[in-house]
Motif scaffolding. Sequence first.
Motif: not given
Length: 221
Positions: A39-44, A66-73, A98-106
């Motif tokens: 997740f972090q590499q994908l966001v970067g 500020r937010a290092a995990t999908p749940a936090a993002v 990025i927020r959509e990726i975080a939501r789907r990751a969760v």
Amino acid sequence: MRKQLFNIDVVMQRVRAAVTEHADAAMFALGERGYKSVFQQLVGCIISIRTRDEVSLPTAIKLLERAATPAAVARLSVAQIDALIRASSFHEPKAAQIREIARRAVDEFGGEIPCDFEVLTSFRGVGPKCANLTMGVACGAARISVDIHVHRVTNRWGYVAAASPEATMRALERKLPRKYWIEINRLLVPFGKHICTGRLPKCSTCPVLEYCRQVGVTAHR
């Protein structure tokens, strides 16, 4: 200068030595700072699109601090993410991605995105370059990530002859020894930025000039 038969092992060794004085490619530098999850590499990587490494690296770190995990993002709003990555080019659509990726990751993967090319490229805005780079850095998977530097340099060398980064990736997959598949991006990003530049490459001081066919070079330093 008389050209030598191209030797990828010698060329990679010389490039590796030549780039030691330059900053590491952003995604590898991000991993060295501890942000190595998929997740972090994908966001970067998303943040880095059309953005210089000097900007994308601190921008990615700012968000991930500020937010290092999908749940936090996912708990952040698009506006909050946008404010954190504003220094990046096209920050507004990137924030939504990025927020959509975080939501789907969760929701779909329990908060941990798998090292799977098909999964990664299913996210909006993620193409082969980011997927392969993420898999290489985060998972150690032998994948070739071709950005504009890798595309330009390998074609200028005459090592491949391809019209687009995607075609260069396919050509390298057929020809480049697998031991270099991850490293080629790490080396050729700084090499392409500082030595084998788009305009007026520094051919006179290039450590691999004797192997380079200088394809398309009409003027150089």
